[in-house]
Design a protein around this motif. Structure first.
Motif, PDB file in Angstrom:
ATOM      1  N   LYS A  26       0.853  -1.201  -0.016  1.00  0.00           N
ATOM      2  CA  LYS A  26       0.069   0.016   0.035  1.00  0.00           C
ATOM      3  C   LYS A  26       0.774   1.392  -0.008  1.00  0.00           C
ATOM      4  CE  LYS A  26      -4.142  -2.097   1.138  1.00  0.00           C
ATOM      5  NZ  LYS A  26      -5.400  -2.052   0.585  1.00  0.00           N
ATOM      6  N   GLY A  27       2.106   1.239   0.293  1.00  0.00           N
ATOM      7  CA  GLY A  27       2.968   2.362   0.180  1.00  0.00           C
ATOM      8  C   GLY A  27       2.815   3.166   1.300  1.00  0.00           C
ATOM      9  N   LEU A  28       2.595   2.598   2.531  1.00  0.00           N
ATOM     10  CA  LEU A  28       1.988   3.444   3.635  1.00  0.00           C
ATOM     11  C   LEU A  28       3.397   3.573   4.572  1.00  0.00           C
ATOM     12  CD1 LEU A  28      -1.179   1.402   4.650  1.00  0.00           C
ATOM     13  CD2 LEU A  28      -0.965   3.399   3.748  1.00  0.00           C
ATOM     14  N   VAL A  29       3.447   4.964   5.322  1.00  0.00           N
ATOM     15  CA  VAL A  29       4.358   5.122   6.270  1.00  0.00           C
ATOM     16  C   VAL A  29       4.409   4.166   7.588  1.00  0.00           C
ATOM     17  CG1 VAL A  29       5.581   6.776   7.581  1.00  0.00           C
ATOM     18  CG2 VAL A  29       4.756   7.423   5.286  1.00  0.00           C
ATOM     19  N   PHE A  30       2.933   4.316   8.001  1.00  0.00           N
ATOM     20  CA  PHE A  30       2.936   3.670   9.210  1.00  0.00           C
ATOM     21  C   PHE A  30       1.843   2.482   8.802  1.00  0.00           C
ATOM     22  CE2 PHE A  30       3.358   7.981  10.403  1.00  0.00           C
ATOM     23  CZ  PHE A  30       4.371   7.845  11.298  1.00  0.00           C
ATOM     24  N   PHE A  31       2.396   1.279   8.769  1.00  0.00           N
ATOM     25  CA  PHE A  31       1.641  -0.002   8.218  1.00  0.00           C
ATOM     26  C   PHE A  31       1.735  -0.880   9.443  1.00  0.00           C
ATOM     27  CE2 PHE A  31       2.620  -4.259   6.293  1.00  0.00           C
ATOM     28  CZ  PHE A  31       1.571  -4.247   5.407  1.00  0.00           C
ATOM     29  N   SER A  32       0.509  -1.693   9.449  1.00  0.00           N
ATOM     30  CA  SER A  32       0.075  -2.477  10.484  1.00  0.00           C
ATOM     31  C   SER A  32      -0.147  -3.780   9.818  1.00  0.00           C
ATOM     32  CB  SER A  32      -0.963  -1.996  11.380  1.00  0.00           C
ATOM     33  OG  SER A  32      -1.384  -2.889  12.168  1.00  0.00           O
ATOM     34  N   PRO A  33       0.724  -4.851   9.573  1.00  0.00           N
ATOM     35  CA  PRO A  33       0.228  -6.079   8.961  1.00  0.00           C
ATOM     36  C   PRO A  33      -0.864  -6.872   9.808  1.00  0.00           C
ATOM     37  CG  PRO A  33       2.411  -6.408  10.214  1.00  0.00           C
ATOM     38  CD  PRO A  33       2.168  -4.859  10.098  1.00  0.00           C
ATOM     39  N   HIS A  34      -1.072  -6.424  11.181  1.00  0.00           N
ATOM     40  CA  HIS A  34      -2.055  -7.180  11.702  1.00  0.00           C
ATOM     41  C   HIS A  34      -3.613  -6.757  11.583  1.00  0.00           C
ATOM     42  CE1 HIS A  34       1.212  -9.092  13.880  1.00  0.00           C
ATOM     43  NE2 HIS A  34       1.751  -7.648  14.037  1.00  0.00           N
ATOM     44  N   ASN A  35      -3.682  -5.667  11.019  1.00  0.00           N
ATOM     45  CA  ASN A  35      -4.763  -5.044  10.796  1.00  0.00           C
ATOM     46  C   ASN A  35      -5.365  -5.350   9.404  1.00  0.00           C
ATOM     47  OD1 ASN A  35      -6.589  -2.755   9.370  1.00  0.00           O
ATOM     48  ND2 ASN A  35      -6.454  -1.896  11.228  1.00  0.00           N
ATOM     49  N   ALA A  36      -6.842  -5.645   9.156  1.00  0.00           N
ATOM     50  CA  ALA A  36      -7.337  -6.151   7.754  1.00  0.00           C
ATOM     51  C   ALA A  36      -7.113  -5.188   6.718  1.00  0.00           C
ATOM     52  CB  ALA A  36      -8.666  -6.271   8.181  1.00  0.00           C
ATOM     53  N   ARG A  37      -6.972  -3.890   6.874  1.00  0.00           N
ATOM     54  CA  ARG A  37      -6.718  -2.685   6.065  1.00  0.00           C
ATOM     55  C   ARG A  37      -5.417  -2.296   5.878  1.00  0.00           C
ATOM     56  NH1 ARG A  37     -11.484  -0.751   8.516  1.00  0.00           N
ATOM     57  NH2 ARG A  37     -13.342  -1.110   7.467  1.00  0.00           N
ATOM     58  N   LYS A  38      -4.319  -2.988   6.966  1.00  0.00           N
ATOM     59  CA  LYS A  38      -3.057  -2.840   7.043  1.00  0.00           C
ATOM     60  C   LYS A  38      -2.715  -1.326   7.113  1.00  0.00           C
ATOM     61  CE  LYS A  38      -2.433  -6.969   5.351  1.00  0.00           C
ATOM     62  NZ  LYS A  38      -2.813  -7.817   6.264  1.00  0.00           N
ATOM     63  N   VAL A  39      -3.555  -0.463   8.114  1.00  0.00           N
ATOM     64  CA  VAL A  39      -3.316   0.748   8.337  1.00  0.00           C
ATOM     65  C   VAL A  39      -3.338   0.835   9.892  1.00  0.00           C
ATOM     66  CG1 VAL A  39      -4.224   1.884   6.399  1.00  0.00           C
ATOM     67  CG2 VAL A  39      -5.703   1.528   8.387  1.00  0.00           C
ATOM     68  N   LEU A  40      -2.453   1.605  10.894  1.00  0.00           N
ATOM     69  CA  LEU A  40      -2.355   1.961  12.039  1.00  0.00           C
ATOM     70  C   LEU A  40      -3.613   2.919  12.254  1.00  0.00           C
ATOM     71  CD1 LEU A  40      -0.906   1.424  14.534  1.00  0.00           C
ATOM     72  CD2 LEU A  40       0.582   3.291  14.053  1.00  0.00           C
ATOM     73  N   THR A  41      -4.331   2.406  13.066  1.00  0.00           N
ATOM     74  CA  THR A  41      -5.825   3.031  13.361  1.00  0.00           C
ATOM     75  C   THR A  41      -5.321   3.773  14.644  1.00  0.00           C
ATOM     76  OG1 THR A  41      -6.684   1.459  14.755  1.00  0.00           O
ATOM     77  CG2 THR A  41      -7.071   1.263  12.337  1.00  0.00           C
ATOM     78  N   ASN A  42      -6.429   4.984  14.798  1.00  0.00           N
ATOM     79  CA  ASN A  42      -6.256   5.562  16.198  1.00  0.00           C
ATOM     80  C   ASN A  42      -6.571   4.534  17.155  1.00  0.00           C
ATOM     81  OD1 ASN A  42      -6.013   8.028  17.522  1.00  0.00           O
ATOM     82  ND2 ASN A  42      -8.236   7.980  17.869  1.00  0.00           N
ATOM     83  N   GLU A  43      -7.711   3.760  17.185  1.00  0.00           N
ATOM     84  CA  GLU A  43      -8.328   2.768  18.308  1.00  0.00           C
ATOM     85  C   GLU A  43      -6.992   1.825  18.511  1.00  0.00           C
ATOM     86  OE1 GLU A  43     -11.379  -0.806  18.640  1.00  0.00           O
ATOM     87  OE2 GLU A  43     -11.135   0.620  16.973  1.00  0.00           O
ATOM     88  N   ASN A  44      -6.245   1.605  17.664  1.00  0.00           N
ATOM     89  CA  ASN A  44      -5.009   0.462  17.808  1.00  0.00           C
ATOM     90  C   ASN A  44      -3.978   1.237  18.525  1.00  0.00           C
ATOM     91  OD1 ASN A  44      -3.876  -2.177  18.039  1.00  0.00           O
ATOM     92  ND2 ASN A  44      -2.655  -1.649  16.314  1.00  0.00           N
ATOM     93  N   ALA A  45      -3.730   2.658  18.131  1.00  0.00           N
ATOM     94  CA  ALA A  45      -2.497   3.260  18.816  1.00  0.00           C
ATOM     95  C   ALA A  45      -2.928   3.650  20.127  1.00  0.00           C
ATOM     96  CB  ALA A  45      -2.353   4.566  17.842  1.00  0.00           C
ATOM     97  N   ASN A  46      -4.192   4.006  20.467  1.00  0.00           N
ATOM     98  CA  ASN A  46      -4.664   4.262  22.009  1.00  0.00           C
ATOM     99  C   ASN A  46      -4.556   2.938  22.760  1.00  0.00           C
ATOM    100  OD1 ASN A  46      -5.219   7.025  22.126  1.00  0.00           O
ATOM    101  ND2 ASN A  46      -7.235   6.618  20.696  1.00  0.00           N
ATOM    102  N   LYS A  47      -4.727   1.767  22.163  1.00  0.00           N
ATOM    103  CA  LYS A  47      -4.700   0.506  22.807  1.00  0.00           C
ATOM    104  C   LYS A  47      -3.486   0.157  23.372  1.00  0.00           C
ATOM    105  CE  LYS A  47      -5.892  -4.566  22.360  1.00  0.00           C
ATOM    106  NZ  LYS A  47      -6.372  -5.410  21.318  1.00  0.00           N
ATOM    107  N   ILE A  48      -2.339   0.453  22.329  1.00  0.00           N
ATOM    108  CA  ILE A  48      -0.987   0.183  22.691  1.00  0.00           C
ATOM    109  C   ILE A  48      -0.657   1.183  23.829  1.00  0.00           C
ATOM    110  CG2 ILE A  48       1.318   0.630  21.642  1.00  0.00           C
ATOM    111  CD1 ILE A  48      -0.162  -0.807  18.917  1.00  0.00           C
ATOM    112  N   LEU A  49      -0.913   2.586  23.525  1.00  0.00           N
ATOM    113  CA  LEU A  49      -0.728   3.561  24.648  1.00  0.00           C
ATOM    114  C   LEU A  49      -1.117   3.366  25.807  1.00  0.00           C
ATOM    115  CD1 LEU A  49       0.885   6.268  25.333  1.00  0.00           C
ATOM    116  CD2 LEU A  49      -1.230   7.625  24.491  1.00  0.00           C
ATOM    117  N   ARG A  50      -2.437   2.992  26.067  1.00  0.00           N
ATOM    118  CA  ARG A  50      -2.934   2.499  27.282  1.00  0.00           C
ATOM    119  C   ARG A  50      -2.093   1.339  27.772  1.00  0.00           C
ATOM    120  NH1 ARG A  50      -8.035   2.691  25.380  1.00  0.00           N
ATOM    121  NH2 ARG A  50      -7.866   0.379  24.687  1.00  0.00           N
ATOM    122  N   GLY A  51      -1.919   0.188  27.336  1.00  0.00           N
ATOM    123  CA  GLY A  51      -1.101  -0.803  27.729  1.00  0.00           C
ATOM    124  C   GLY A  51       0.326  -0.356  28.224  1.00  0.00           C
ATOM    125  N   LEU A  52       0.845   0.558  27.719  1.00  0.00           N
ATOM    126  CA  LEU A  52       2.336   1.016  28.102  1.00  0.00           C
ATOM    127  C   LEU A  52       1.921   1.896  29.264  1.00  0.00           C
ATOM    128  CD1 LEU A  52       3.904   1.966  24.489  1.00  0.00           C
ATOM    129  CD2 LEU A  52       4.531   0.188  26.091  1.00  0.00           C
TER     130      LEU A  52
END
Length: 77
Positions: A21-47
């Motif tokens: 997709k030529g993305l800068v912030f690529f997430s192979p775990h997401n169905a759309r291969k993008v890093l979502t705000n929801e996922n970023a918040n989830k990671i941040l919350r855990g940290l």
């Protein structure tokens, strides 16, 4: 963007394998291969929980960062 920040992005681009997709912030775990705000918040919350730091969202962190920069009289340009 200043040269130091651009250098960091250049290093990121060189270290990150290309993706279809030529993305800068690529997430192979997401169905759309993008890093979502929801996922970023989830990671941040855990940290933050692991570090025993009060919760803040990515959006709130962005505003806090902007406020600190303005306080330090960093150019808005």
């Amino acid at each position: 963007m200043d040269g130091k920040t651009m250098g960091k992005f250049q290093a990121l681009f060189e270290a990150t394998p290309p993706n279809i997709k030529g993305l800068v912030f690529f997430s192979p775990h997401n169905a759309r291969k993008v890093l979502t705000n929801e996922n970023a918040n989830k990671i941040l919350r855990g940290l933050l929980k692991e570090l025993n730091i009060d919760q803040i969202t990515i959006h709130g962190l962005r505003h806090t960062h902007a406020s600190v920069l303005l306080y330090r009289k960093v150019s808005i340009y």
